[in-house]
Design an enzyme around this catalytic site. Structure first.
Site, mmCIF file in Angstrom:
data_model
loop_
_atom_site.group_PDB
_atom_site.id
_atom_site.type_symbol
_atom_site.label_atom_id
_atom_site.label_comp_id
_atom_site.label_asym_id
_atom_site.label_seq_id
_atom_site.Cartn_x
_atom_site.Cartn_y
_atom_site.Cartn_z
ATOM 1 C CG ASP A 1 -3.579 3.957 3.951
ATOM 2 O OD1 ASP A 1 -4.536 3.704 4.603
ATOM 3 O OD2 ASP A 1 -3.276 3.606 2.803
ATOM 4 C CD1 TRP B 1 -2.283 -2.309 1.732
ATOM 5 C CD2 TRP B 1 -2.956 -1.149 -0.237
ATOM 6 N NE1 TRP B 1 -3.363 -3.022 1.096
ATOM 7 C CE2 TRP B 1 -3.659 -2.256 -0.016
ATOM 8 C CE3 TRP B 1 -3.263 -0.457 -1.249
ATOM 9 C CZ2 TRP B 1 -4.809 -2.742 -0.965
ATOM 10 C CZ3 TRP B 1 -4.142 -0.949 -1.955
ATOM 11 C CH2 TRP B 1 -5.034 -1.961 -1.736
ATOM 12 C CE LYS C 1 -9.376 -2.637 2.792
ATOM 13 N NZ LYS C 1 -8.166 -1.957 2.591
HETATM 14 C C1 PLP Z 1 -7.703 -1.539 1.171
HETATM 15 C C2 PLP Z 1 -6.469 -0.636 1.406
HETATM 16 C C3 PLP Z 1 -6.246 0.409 0.470
HETATM 17 C C4 PLP Z 1 -7.073 0.588 -0.701
HETATM 18 O O1 PLP Z 1 -8.468 1.141 -0.463
HETATM 19 P P1 PLP Z 1 -9.467 1.531 -1.427
HETATM 20 O O2 PLP Z 1 -10.817 1.828 -0.672
HETATM 21 O O3 PLP Z 1 -9.917 0.035 -2.246
HETATM 22 O O4 PLP Z 1 -8.920 2.416 -2.325
HETATM 23 C C5 PLP Z 1 -5.191 1.206 0.854
HETATM 24 N N1 PLP Z 1 -4.532 1.321 1.650
HETATM 25 C C6 PLP Z 1 -4.668 0.189 2.750
HETATM 26 C C7 PLP Z 1 -3.850 0.155 3.947
HETATM 27 C C8 PLP Z 1 -5.859 -0.646 2.506
HETATM 28 O O5 PLP Z 1 -5.753 -1.782 3.500
#
Ligand code: PLP
Length: 359
Positions: free
Chosen positions: A171, A101, A195
């Site tokens: 993030d 990521w 998530k």
């Molecule tokens: C799932 C995830 C993403 C991507 O998220 P989207 O909503 O599909 O754009 C980005 N960063 C992390 C850490 C993730 O777990």
């Protein structure tokens, strides 16, 4: 019958939340409407979004000088909106590369600015978080970006870096609300909801007041945090149903006793799995112990030929979505807030039994 869903995302939601959404589907609180049918500017939905924000603030202890935005586009869209909103007159930003990521964040940001990778865990296959003593921050970055929980590699920060006066941008898609955290240490916290918060389609962004107003002129209005903040996330139609479900999840978390309680439970859940991984040599946990994620637990069978059989047996027992991400292979158990401890116990029981009959 409900199964135990170990998906990395979209992921398991609390059963009581789904039940309540079902009960309220046709007629929300006597309004005679589904939440999906409501005007986003009407008094009913206004009360829903205001309560969701208030509960989110309570859970995380978000200080009053931070705005909470409910946006769209997911964490990947944010990878572009972050440089757009934060560069101001600067031309570069620092990124810490801890896995898949982070890499996505870096490559997107490179379209908008000079990216300086201040530390990387690539040398050891992204199985650890580089300690701050190894970071080489640049002189004048617009911000420092980290991914505090790498959902694919299963690596989590259990400490908060110190970026000095430079805004720290995180993030937190896959571990937001899983533990107590000090929001005041960050400039921006963001992620996708699917998530640990709610359905896909909702993106949360917590941003410190003083960082608003630095957007590049090309920034689309709906992606401009200042514009969205001034319109309470309603510059255009927000993802109303996602916000409603997120609100129900926030209420559920408060009923559970808030993040201090949830964190204790998450520690206990993760320990059940990691303790077993440490005592067996039939399965392997690739991640450096101190940096292991409490939310996403990748593991390998020592004999890859057994992978398919393992997954089939798991499925027969109602233990689903355990296949690892294609980049790392093997297995991955995502054990988010809504995964009951019984689910983790059932998984470990199955792993032991599988070892006995195949080891
Ligand atoms: C799932 C995830 C993403 C991507 O998220 P989207 O909503 O599909 O754009 C980005 N960063 C992390 C850490 C993730 O777990």
């Amino acid at each position: 019958m409900r199964i135990f869903n170990f998906s990395a995302g979209p992921a398991v939601l609390p059963e009581s939340v789904l039940q309540r959404a079902a009960d309220e589907m046709l007629d929300w609180h006597g309004s005679g409407m589904s939440v999906m049918e409501m005007s986003h500017r009407g008094k009913e939905f206004t009360s829903i979004i205001e309560k969701a924000e208030a509960d989110f603030r309570t859970l995380l202890g978000i200080p009053s000088n931070y705005k909470v935005l409910f946006l769209q586009g997911g964490a990947l869209a944010m990878n572009a909106f972050i440089p757009m909103n934060l560069l101001g007159s600067k031309t570069s930003a620092d990124y810490i590369n801890t896995g898949e990521w982070s890499k996505k964040s870096i490559s997107e940001a490179q379209k908008y600015c000079q990216v300086h990778v201040a530390a990387s865990a690539e040398d050891r296959d992204f199985t650890y978080v580089p300690p701050q003593s190894d970071w080489q921050l640049s002189k004048d970055p617009a911000y420092v970006h980290i991914c505090t929980n790498e959902t694919i590699g299963g690596v989590e920060y259990n400490w908060v870096p110190d970026a000095g006066s430079v805004p720290l941008v995180a993030d937190m898609s896959s571990h937001i609300l899983s533990r107590e955290m000090d929001v005041s240490k960050y400039g921006v916290i963001y992620g996708g909801a699917q998530k640990n918060i709610g359905p896909a389609g909702l993106t949360f962004c917590i941003v410190r007041d003083d960082l608003l107003g630095r957007a590049l002129p090309i920034t689309p209005s709906v992606c401009n945090w200042k514009d969205q903040a001034e319109h309470d996330s309603m510059l255009n139609t927000p993802p109303t149903y996602g916000i409603y479900i997120a609100g129900l999840v926030f209420e559920w978390l408060l009923q559970q006793g808030g993040l201090a309680k949830i964190e204790q439970l998450n520690i206990a859940k993760a320990a059940i799995l990691y303790d077993y991984l440490d005592e067996t040599d039939f399965y392997i946990s690739p991640v450096n112990r101190a940096d292991r994620s409490r939310m996403n637990v990748p593991f390998h069978l020592i004999d890859k030929k057994l992978d398919e059989k393992f997954l089939q047996g798991a499925q027969q027992r109602g233990l689903l979505q355990l296949k690892g991400h294609r980049v790392v292979g093997g297995m991955r158990a995502s054990i988010y807030n809504a995964m009951p401890i019984e689910g983790v116990r059932a998984l470990v029981e199955y792993m032991k039994e599988f070892q006995r009959s195949n080891g």
